[in-house]
Design a protein around this motif. Sequence first.
Motif, short mmCIF file in Angstrom:
data_model
loop_
_atom_site.label_atom_id
_atom_site.label_comp_id
_atom_site.label_asym_id
_atom_site.label_seq_id
_atom_site.Cartn_x
_atom_site.Cartn_y
_atom_site.Cartn_z
N GLN A 1 15.20 6.29 -4.19
CA GLN A 1 14.05 5.49 -4.63
C GLN A 1 12.88 5.58 -3.64
O GLN A 1 11.75 5.23 -4.01
CB GLN A 1 14.47 4.03 -4.82
CG GLN A 1 15.35 3.78 -6.04
CD GLN A 1 14.68 4.15 -7.35
OE1 GLN A 1 13.49 3.95 -7.51
NE2 GLN A 1 15.45 4.69 -8.28
N ALA B 1 8.80 5.56 -4.56
CA ALA B 1 7.84 4.61 -4.02
C ALA B 1 6.46 5.23 -3.82
O ALA B 1 5.46 4.51 -3.73
CB ALA B 1 8.35 4.06 -2.68
N THR C 1 0.61 2.17 -0.80
CA THR C 1 1.78 2.95 -1.21
C THR C 1 2.74 3.16 -0.06
O THR C 1 3.97 3.03 -0.21
CB THR C 1 1.32 4.29 -1.80
OG1 THR C 1 0.46 4.05 -2.92
CG2 THR C 1 2.51 5.12 -2.24
N SER D 1 4.49 -0.03 0.78
CA SER D 1 5.50 -0.30 -0.25
C SER D 1 6.76 0.54 -0.02
O SER D 1 7.88 0.06 -0.20
CB SER D 1 4.92 0.00 -1.64
OG SER D 1 3.83 -0.85 -1.92
N ALA D 2 6.56 1.80 0.38
CA ALA D 2 7.71 2.66 0.67
C ALA D 2 8.52 2.11 1.83
O ALA D 2 9.76 2.12 1.80
CB ALA D 2 7.22 4.08 0.98
N THR E 1 10.78 -0.65 0.68
CA THR E 1 11.97 -0.26 -0.09
C THR E 1 13.17 0.01 0.80
O THR E 1 14.31 -0.05 0.32
CB THR E 1 11.70 0.98 -0.95
OG1 THR E 1 11.50 2.13 -0.11
CG2 THR E 1 10.52 0.79 -1.88
#
Length: 725
Positions: free
Chosen positions: A645, A649, A711, A714-715, A718
């Motif tokens: 995932q 991301a 981005t 956000s990665a 995760t």
Amino acid sequence: MLMIGSGIACLLVGVIIGCFFYHRTELPMSHVIHQQMMEQSLQRIMYDLNKENMRAHLKVYTSKQRLSGTEDVKELVRLISQQWRDNGLDKVMVTPYDVLLSFPNISNPNKVEILGTNGNIIFSAASKEKPLDESGELADIIPLYSAYAPAGIAEGDLVYVNYGRIEDFQYLKYNLSIDLTNKIIIARYGKLYRGDKVLNAQHFNCSGIILYRDPANSNLGEMEDTYPNSWWMPDTGVQRGSIGSDADFLTPLYPAKDYAHRLDMNEVVNIKIPCQPISYGDALHFLRELGGVDAPEDWQGKLPIRYKIGPGFSNKSIKVRLTVNNYLKVETVENVIGIISGNVEPDRYVLLGNHHDAWAFGAIDPLSGTAALTEITRVIGKMKQEGIRPRRTIIFCTWGGEEFGLLGSTEWVEEYMKVLYERAVAYINVDYAVDYIDTLVAGTSPLLHDPLYQAAKMVPNPDPTSSYKTLYDVWNKVNPGNGTGEPSVYYSLGSGSDMATFYQRAGVPSIDMWYTFDHKRWDLLSFPLYHSAYETFHMYETFIDPSFNYTLGMARLWGVMSWKIADETVFSFDVRRYAKAISDFLESLKTKYGTEWKKHNINIAALESASMNLTTAAQKFHEHVQTIDRENSLAVRMANDKMIQLERAFIDPEGLPERPFYKHVIFAPSKFDSYKDNTFPGIVDTMYEIQYNSASIWDQLKQQVYVSTYTIQSAANTLDPVGFQ
């Protein structure tokens, strides 16, 4: 008491039965035993692959021209699907899609002519290639054309525009004050995607474009020492190809199924001017007549003339006429999909992909890869029949319509996007296996960097006489990675093959790899006979891989890497590679653009902070992975899902500016050259517009910096155990 005792006994029996069925489902075994069994399977794949089978497949596959939309390629689909069924795969499906294709007019082929004063034809370029070996003589060669070039006639003065790059056109316009309006241009292949040359010509109001492959880019040997006596392009050879964009024109962003709403085919194709490829032997007739000033030294090719610019010929009474009679038609392209189901996690997929369509016989591109893939299905299918399955599902894919714009793979990904987004582990692409035997080249997601190296260390060197024992060793010797101590790989996967949609839209960690020539020795964009009718079985067997050792080596690497990812308990993905790559690319951006950004108050402090946060999160996650109990199926699943995932991301649902098809924020093809890869593409493409097209779009740049910051942060989130910071 008796009732209580009976209840306890029943409870114990229930627990025992429950444990039995739980263990049957989860198949627990010690990590050591599993590793031993996996190693045995990898060795089985390695040494059961048979190069003579691949040779036999390639000879049959190349016995006819395999142009998409023709009966000959449909025949090949039927053959491959039956072979895969015979090889024992669990399931084999043919998935059709009705897409817009472009074809040459067989009865009225395209023409490129020199006209005299009275309109008489002084010279006409060949509409077909002359067969030069027995393979080519067995078929009526399909006429030369550029797919999706519209029908039309252009007549007028000719201008030589080098490679047809933006900077080449700008040189003519601003340095030489040449008005390109209604001019026919001639450009040599190389440096960028052929379709971008055509769009550039359109942008500068040209009326038509002629493409040719100069011997400087296709024949670096002696001019007379060409195919069929060597692998160099002869003066009759022509590079075909599409000049359109990726995916079906009629069903953008959605699958081309029978229930699809289709756009008007007369309005959707973005190519508006006629285009035609010719040989360099024929191009000589046009170039040597040009008048005007001498072309710059770096525009000079290898033909025996002094290249001039034009416009027009020295004899002003003669002109050029370009006539294109191509037509558009909705036709069916077909994929063959074969499945071996996993025995523990059947809902996690490792995919192997290659395409089977070609512009002519396609011995290198793509059928050397198709022959290898079919042989891999035989070995893994036989293992399955003996009860040996990987932990996860393996999916074998051979795509139709790749040459027209990645059609088969794109439509399939669009159809199964939701499933792939949730379940796909990796996509491993081999467009073709071998175009020369110097070195391995690989473009990869940072996540697949380590699995690639691990597999390469297991595969024997295809050259048995070398002192370097493994494929990894010789790769590291011939193509080292700039002081890293590891072989060279590149991270940014462009749109040149079928991994593009998996990577750019579904966020599936992907890789593209092949054996090729040493680019430091020969500065070529592609192998000399690329997309020509001389890419025959005779050519491959004689000049590319006579022993088939390198075809075997690529099949081994492909098969071993795929099985290892499909069967290892915890993925050997190192997320720190991704964090370091982003940090390095950010430093490059600052070096290149930092001064100008300061002048326009582009604040990248938050972007740098997000990158540092990802580095920290990646290190913590890596340390956590080392401590996972391999027999705790839930812990394993959680860690593995975080790894796959992480790639997702970096997918932005909104896509890149003016390019919603491309959604990967870190890696994407250049907006101005589909063959060129960009890191931070939204930022880099915006800066290109600012610097080269004088666009005042600094607010767009600030938006792209913002999107990249969000981005990356956000990665990082995760990888956190909870995910909220």
